[in-house]
Write a protein that holds these residues in place. Structure first.
Motif, short mmCIF file in Angstrom:
data_model
loop_
_atom_site.label_atom_id
_atom_site.label_comp_id
_atom_site.label_asym_id
_atom_site.label_seq_id
_atom_site.Cartn_x
_atom_site.Cartn_y
_atom_site.Cartn_z
N ARG A 26 -20.19 -60.77 48.66
CA ARG A 26 -19.02 -59.98 48.22
C ARG A 26 -19.18 -59.63 46.76
O ARG A 26 -19.37 -60.52 45.92
N ASP A 28 -16.97 -58.81 44.48
CA ASP A 28 -15.73 -58.84 43.72
C ASP A 28 -16.07 -59.44 42.36
O ASP A 28 -17.26 -59.52 41.99
N ASN A 29 -15.09 -59.88 41.61
CA ASN A 29 -15.38 -60.39 40.27
C ASN A 29 -16.28 -61.62 40.32
O ASN A 29 -17.25 -61.73 39.56
N ILE A 30 -16.00 -62.52 41.26
CA ILE A 30 -16.81 -63.74 41.38
C ILE A 30 -18.24 -63.39 41.80
O ILE A 30 -19.22 -63.84 41.19
N PHE A 59 -18.11 -56.51 50.71
CA PHE A 59 -16.98 -55.99 49.95
C PHE A 59 -17.49 -55.57 48.58
O PHE A 59 -18.25 -56.30 47.95
N SER A 62 -14.61 -52.41 42.01
CA SER A 62 -15.06 -51.58 40.89
C SER A 62 -15.90 -52.37 39.90
O SER A 62 -16.78 -51.80 39.24
N THR A 94 -16.81 -46.85 51.74
CA THR A 94 -15.43 -46.52 51.36
C THR A 94 -15.23 -46.72 49.86
O THR A 94 -14.66 -45.87 49.17
N SER A 95 -15.72 -47.84 49.33
CA SER A 95 -15.56 -48.13 47.90
C SER A 95 -16.30 -47.11 47.05
O SER A 95 -15.77 -46.61 46.05
N MET A 98 -14.33 -43.86 47.14
CA MET A 98 -13.05 -43.92 46.42
C MET A 98 -13.27 -43.94 44.92
O MET A 98 -12.43 -43.45 44.16
N SER B 13 -9.52 -65.05 39.35
CA SER B 13 -10.48 -64.40 40.24
C SER B 13 -10.63 -65.10 41.58
O SER B 13 -10.81 -64.45 42.61
N ARG B 17 -9.73 -63.43 45.25
CA ARG B 17 -10.59 -63.42 46.44
C ARG B 17 -9.84 -63.99 47.64
O ARG B 17 -9.92 -63.46 48.74
N SER B 20 -7.54 -61.37 48.93
CA SER B 20 -8.27 -60.29 49.60
C SER B 20 -8.66 -60.71 51.02
O SER B 20 -8.49 -59.94 51.98
N ARG B 39 -9.69 -49.90 52.64
CA ARG B 39 -8.99 -49.25 51.53
C ARG B 39 -7.93 -50.17 50.92
O ARG B 39 -7.82 -50.29 49.70
N ALA B 41 -7.79 -53.50 51.09
CA ALA B 41 -8.41 -54.67 50.43
C ALA B 41 -8.97 -54.27 49.07
O ALA B 41 -8.87 -55.04 48.10
N LEU B 42 -9.56 -53.08 49.00
CA LEU B 42 -10.10 -52.63 47.71
C LEU B 42 -8.96 -52.41 46.71
O LEU B 42 -9.05 -52.84 45.55
N CYS B 43 -7.89 -51.76 47.15
CA CYS B 43 -6.76 -51.53 46.25
C CYS B 43 -6.17 -52.84 45.76
O CYS B 43 -5.85 -53.00 44.58
N GLU B 45 -7.66 -55.71 45.45
CA GLU B 45 -8.59 -56.30 44.49
C GLU B 45 -8.42 -55.66 43.10
O GLU B 45 -8.39 -56.35 42.08
N GLU B 46 -8.29 -54.33 43.08
CA GLU B 46 -8.18 -53.63 41.79
C GLU B 46 -6.83 -53.92 41.12
O GLU B 46 -6.76 -54.06 39.89
N GLY B 113 -11.00 -48.82 38.31
CA GLY B 113 -9.98 -49.42 39.16
C GLY B 113 -8.70 -48.61 39.22
O GLY B 113 -8.08 -48.49 40.29
N ILE B 116 -8.86 -45.81 41.67
CA ILE B 116 -8.81 -46.32 43.05
C ILE B 116 -7.37 -46.68 43.42
O ILE B 116 -6.88 -46.33 44.49
#
Lengths: 122, 146
Positions: A26, A28-30, A59, A62, A94-95, A98, B13, B17, B20, B39, B41-43, B45-46, B113, B116
């Motif tokens: 994933r 994400d930030n981690i 996943f 940004s 998708t990411s 977007m 963080s 997670r 999410s 979409r 899950a991404l939103c 997260e941001e 972000g 998004i």
């Protein structure tokens, strides 16, 4: 909910000029923090073409896209070229759409096309 | 209307997670199509990343609430996610945003972000000293089921 495995980076060379970097997990930030050092190591040796394979990424946020942009800029700055490989209907695609990054870094869902584009440089 | 699904986290963080993964699982339970799950899950997260980075001490010391509802809308179905936090007031719908880069050289490795979030956002209000941001996705009733 099970805990996701750590985000990892591996790579293999295809001939002398092409490197395929595989990221899994994933972003994400981690996960982006977990993989940053591995990605830096994978691109440290200059190659003409670099494919970053995201098909194993579950996943992409940004923060991970930002890391990919910085990496593409670094590679381009020394005369190389980076493309992304992602499955056509996936959360990663998708990411990328977007964030409109598919207009800045070429994205392919076909490995053969990704390889030839990375070598051609466009 | 479905019974709301909700989770409460702290702004860091690891908890982002967890939220999410919770949202993905809850959406699957409610038969939200995968594209909309991605979409949302991404939103989320941001939104949570913004709270963690810019919300200040108040955001980090108070719980963050996330609520999911899935309901019919105009013959279709819609999922709405509301995030509530006690951080500094921030309306992502009116905050200034840099124009999109025209080339890789112009691109900055941060700041995406907000763009998004805006693609999914439905509304923002500041109430009771908290930000309440709602975002969502809709789909045809007969779209593929998971």
């Amino acid at each position: 909910m099970s805990t996701p495995a750590a985000t990892t980076v591996t790579y293999e060379d295809i001939g002398d000029t092409l490197r395929r970097i595989v990221i899994s997990g994933r972003l994400d930030n981690i996960g982006t923090t977990e993989m940053a050092a591995g990605l830096a190591e994978a691109v440290a040796e200059p190659k003409r073409g670099v494919i970053v394979d995201l098909t194993g990424v579950a996943f992409l946020a940004s923060v991970g896209i930002g890391q990919l942009i910085a990496t593409a800029q670094e590679i381009k700055g020394r005369g190389g070229f980076m493309v992304l490989l992602a499955m056509g209907s996936s959360s990663v695609m998708t990411s990328l759409k977007m964030a409109s990054i598919d207009t800045l870094i070429p994205v392919f869902d076909n490995p053969s096309l990704a390889y030839s584009s990375a070598l051609r440089g466009f | 209307m479905s019974r709301p699904h909700a989770i409460t986290i702290v702004a860091d963080s690891h908890e982002a997670r967890r939220a999410s993964l919770w949202l993905e699982a809850a959406c699957r339970e409610l038969a939200v199509p995968q594209e909309q799950v991605d979409r949302l899950a991404l939103c989320l997260e941001e939104v949570l990343a913004n709270i963690i980075t810019h919300g200040g001490e108040a955001a980090r010391s108070e719980p963050v609430h996330v609520q999911l509802e899935v309901e019919p809308r105009d013959g279709d179905r819609a999922a709405r996610v509301t995030v509530s936090d006690a951080g500094a007031a921030f309306d992502p719908l009116s905050a200034p945003m840099a124009p999109p880069p025209k080339s890789l050289a112009e691109a900055l490795p941060r700041g995406m972000g907000l763009g998004i979030i805006r693609q999914c956002s439905l509304g923002y209000r500041r109430q009771g000293g908290r930000n309440h941001l709602t975002f969502g996705a809709s789909w045809k009733e007969n779209a593929h089921r998971l």
